[in-house]
Design an enzyme around this catalytic site. Sequence first.
Site, PDB file in Angstrom:
ATOM      1  N   CYS A  34      -9.052   4.072   5.944  1.00 52.97           N
ATOM      2  CA  CYS A  34      -8.156   3.526   4.928  1.00 52.97           C
ATOM      3  C   CYS A  34      -7.995   2.012   5.006  1.00 52.97           C
ATOM      4  O   CYS A  34      -7.424   1.401   4.103  1.00 52.97           O
ATOM      5  CB  CYS A  34      -6.771   4.150   5.089  1.00 52.97           C
ATOM      6  SG  CYS A  34      -6.081   3.769   6.713  1.00 52.97           S
ATOM      7  N   ASP A  36      -6.112   0.440   7.108  1.00 55.40           N
ATOM      8  CA  ASP A  36      -4.842   0.079   7.762  1.00 55.40           C
ATOM      9  C   ASP A  36      -5.095  -0.340   9.209  1.00 55.40           C
ATOM     10  O   ASP A  36      -6.092   0.039   9.803  1.00 55.40           O
ATOM     11  CB  ASP A  36      -3.887   1.280   7.763  1.00 55.40           C
ATOM     12  CG  ASP A  36      -3.361   1.591   6.375  1.00 55.40           C
ATOM     13  OD1 ASP A  36      -3.557   0.762   5.471  1.00 55.40           O
ATOM     14  OD2 ASP A  36      -2.771   2.668   6.203  1.00 55.40           O
ATOM     15  N   CYS A  61       0.445   2.328   6.417  1.00 54.06           N
ATOM     16  CA  CYS A  61       1.213   3.297   5.635  1.00 54.06           C
ATOM     17  C   CYS A  61       2.411   3.842   6.428  1.00 54.06           C
ATOM     18  O   CYS A  61       2.616   3.502   7.598  1.00 54.06           O
ATOM     19  CB  CYS A  61       0.299   4.448   5.271  1.00 54.06           C
ATOM     20  SG  CYS A  61      -0.151   5.410   6.717  1.00 54.06           S
ATOM     21  N   CYS A 105      -4.051   8.754  10.796  1.00 56.01           N
ATOM     22  CA  CYS A 105      -3.093   7.713  11.197  1.00 56.01           C
ATOM     23  C   CYS A 105      -2.734   7.908  12.671  1.00 56.01           C
ATOM     24  O   CYS A 105      -2.573   6.932  13.414  1.00 56.01           O
ATOM     25  CB  CYS A 105      -1.821   7.778  10.348  1.00 56.01           C
ATOM     26  SG  CYS A 105      -2.126   7.905   8.582  1.00 56.01           S
TER      27      CYS A 105
HETATM   28 FE1  FES Z   1      -4.575   5.107   7.231  1.00 55.31          FE
HETATM   29 FE2  FES Z   1      -2.164   5.736   7.457  1.00 55.31          FE
HETATM   30  S1  FES Z   1      -3.346   5.966   5.644  1.00 55.31           S
HETATM   31  S2  FES Z   1      -3.305   4.632   8.898  1.00 55.31           S
END
Ligand code: FES
Length: 206
Positions: A34, A36, A61, A105
Site C-alpha cells: 500500500c 504506507d 492507515c 499492516c
Molecule cells: Fe498498508 Fe495499512 S493499508 S499499512
Amino acid sequence: MQYSQKVLDHFMKPHNVGKIEKPDAEATEGSPACGDQVSIFMKVDPKSHVIKDIKFQSYGCASNIATGSIITDMAMGKTLEEAKDISWKEAAEELDGLPPVKMHCSVLAVDTLRKAIKDYEIKHNLSEADVFSKETIVEELKKVIYPKVGEDIVTLKMVKYVGFEDGIAIIDLEIPKFDKYRENVAEEVQEHLEQYPEIKEVKITM
Ligand code: FES
C-alpha cells in the site's frame, strides 16, 4: 470495513507515539502492498538487552497506527530475543483481529520491529547483516498476505516454486485465473523482491 473496538481505541488514542532522540536502534519500513510506512525507535539496556523505551511514528492507515501502538506495547520491557518472537498474527490477535485486507499492516509493524532489533544487534556486534540466499526470498514471500483470507501466500501453499540463479528470482504462484486478487498478489511479490539489490530480475509465473 469492520474494525474491532480495540483497533479503534489504539487508532484514536495510540500508545508510544513519537520519536526517541538518540535512539539505540531504529528502523523505517514501507509496505509494498500500500505504500504506507512506519518508523520504530528504541532504547535498550546494554547489559540485559531489555527494551527500556520504544516509540513509533506512522505514515499510514488506521491499522498501521493501531498495529504500531500494539506492537510497541508488546515489545516494551521484553528482551530483544523475546521481542523478536512476536509474530504479526499475535499482534493482530492482541487487537482482537484485523480485517483480512488489513493484515499486511500487522506484517509491516512486526517487520519494522525486527529490523530495529537487527539494527541494534549489528551496531553492537551481536549479529551480522543477513547473507542473501534463496531462503531470504522465501522469508520475504511469507510477508505477502493473500487479502481474501488474511494469511500469507507461503502458508496457503500458493507458492509452488522458488528459484534464484544469476540474480534472477523465479517464482511460480498458484492463484486461480479469475481470482480478483491475482494481479495484486503478483505485483506485491514483485515489489517485495525488487528491494533486494541481489535480485536483478523477478520472473513470476502463474
Ligand atoms: Fe498498508 Fe495499512 S493499508 S499499512
